[in-house]
Design a protein around this motif. Structure first.
Motif: not given
Length: 423
Positions: A160-165, A208-213, A333-337
């Motif tokens: 699983v690659p890390p999510s982009r910031q 512009n995006r969902p709330v993050t962990n 898993d959830t990543h920003h797209q």
């Protein structure tokens, strides 16, 4: 019929494909009432086609006369059914028998496909979408089943690659009078998406995006779970009764080790908390309290529908790792797209996003006749609407008008949030 029949076969095959990583023992576990054993999903979706479609054929004989009681979910018009919270008590019928049941019904539908009249074809299409709903529930339930095990086994063993910031921005959306929902003649929809109607929206801005962990962790560390001012009264009562203090599936390796980092159980097993990934498995109460803490609010369902529609957001475009009928995603898993070139991310096919809207019918709603009148209308009380689909929503099942709904305390679904503000 050809395309619909191909969709039927693909949908049925995908359900079984989703179960391939399971061991036989995994099929029968029910850790809590809202989580059904995987073998029940396999049987219930089959019961749906047998009961509402094949039973209309004079030549068809039911596979097992006891199955309707075991695998009817909640259709009171179809007689007695097993209690939802006790589905895990049944070791029989076996997993092998349920697969035989599925293949028996599939063979009967294939053999009689040319005999389906237009009304039966509508039932077939509804059954396909019904099974796609259960594919989502199946993955949610599998995660709950595996997570309760102290070993926290992985469902998928892939990297699983890390999510982009992605920096948080609020993007303006013009209000005005817009049309929402669908007309039944416009193609398939569930009855709760109808009828098409006008509503007036004020100008608003949407994150512009969902709330993050990481953002949600800041809420926790700032005492968000200890401040009653942030919570609705029912939410605060639920908080005190449940003892919840962080999202479902979050934990720490050791509560006695100073500076120990947060971890999260995912479908890929136990992993360090990805601070830039969208926060998942929140109740509506938690989502609403976080929005209050962030000096924002939850969007209502029509604001999200407008944004999804205007951005032409769709799982196929928004999530490059989305699973399709012919394969299983390399990660779940959830990543920003990116949703479009306008700056929005993950408007579709990432997480079901909580809204501020109660789950009620639209103006001039007409409840379907017969058993299908129980499909949605009977749940229009005390639940909240979610929009946008999730990582387990099939491409041909998603619509901008799609309304999901859960009770405000439920957290096991793939749920997150996106903030909104008034202009």
């Amino acid at each position: 019929m050809t395309n619909l029949h191909e969709r039927y076969r693909a949908t049925r095959a995908l359900t079984e494909r989703l179960c391939e990583p399971l061991e036989t023992e995994d099929y029968v576990v029910q850790p809590r009432a809202e989580v059904s054993p995987p073998k029940w999903h396999l049987a219930h979706t089959t019961w749906f086609f047998e009961t509402f479609l094949l039973s209309r054929l004079p030549s068809y004989t039911a596979y097992n006369s006891n199955f309707p009681r075991l695998f009817n979910s909640y259709y009171k018009t179809q007689g007695e059914h097993w209690i939802q919270g006790e589905r895990g008590q049944l070791s029989r019928p076996t997993v092998k028998e349920i697969y035989r049941y599925r293949h028996h019904v599939d063979a009967a539908i294939n053999a009689n496909a040319d005999r389906f009249d237009p009304e039966m074809l509508k039932v077939l299409e509804t059954g396909i979408h019904h099974e796609q709903q259960h594919q989502e529930l199946l993955l949610m339930d599998i995660k709950a089943i595996l997570a309760i095990n102290p070993e926290m086994p992985a469902y998928l063993n892939t990297p699983v690659p890390p999510s982009r910031q992605v920096p948080l921005e609020y993007l303006p959306i013009e209000g005005g009078t817009h049309r929402f929902g669908v007309n039944p003649e416009d193609g398939f929809s569930f009855c709760n998406e109808t009828p098409n109607h006008q509503r007036l929206l004020h100008d608003f801005s949407l994150a512009n995006r969902p709330v993050t962990n990481g953002e949600y962790l800041a809420f926790i560390e700032d005492g968000g779970y200890s401040e009653p001012f942030l919570w609705k009264s029912d939410g605060w009562n639920w908080l005190q009764a449940s003892g919840v203090r962080w999202p479902l599936y979050w934990h720490k390796e050791s509560w006695h080790k100073e500076g120990d980092e947060w971890r999260e159980y995912t479908l890929h097993g136990d992993m360090p908390l990805d601070l830039h990934a969208p926060v998942c498995h929140l109740s509506w109460y938690e989502a609403d309290a976080y929005a209050c803490w962030a000096k924002a609010r939850l969007p209502d369902e029509f604001e999200l529908e407008l944004a999804i529609d205007q951005e032409h957001a769709h799982p196929a475009a928004d999530n490059n790792d989305f699973f399709r009928h012919d394969t299983l995603t390399p990660r779940l898993d959830t990543h920003h797209q990116p949703a479009s070139n306008s700056g929005f991310y993950s408007l579709a096919g990432n997480l079901w996003e909580w809204t501020a809207s109660p789950y009620v019918s639209y103006p001039r709603y007409k409840r379907p006749a017969g058993a299908f009148g129980e499909y949605n209308q009977k749940f229009m009380a005390n639940q909240m609407v979610l929009r946008g689909g999730c990582l387990a929503t099939s491409e041909d099942h998603f619509r901008a008008t799609y309304r999901n709904f859960f009770f405000p305390h439920q957290r096991w679904a793939f749920t997150g949030l996106r903030l909104a503000r008034d202009v």
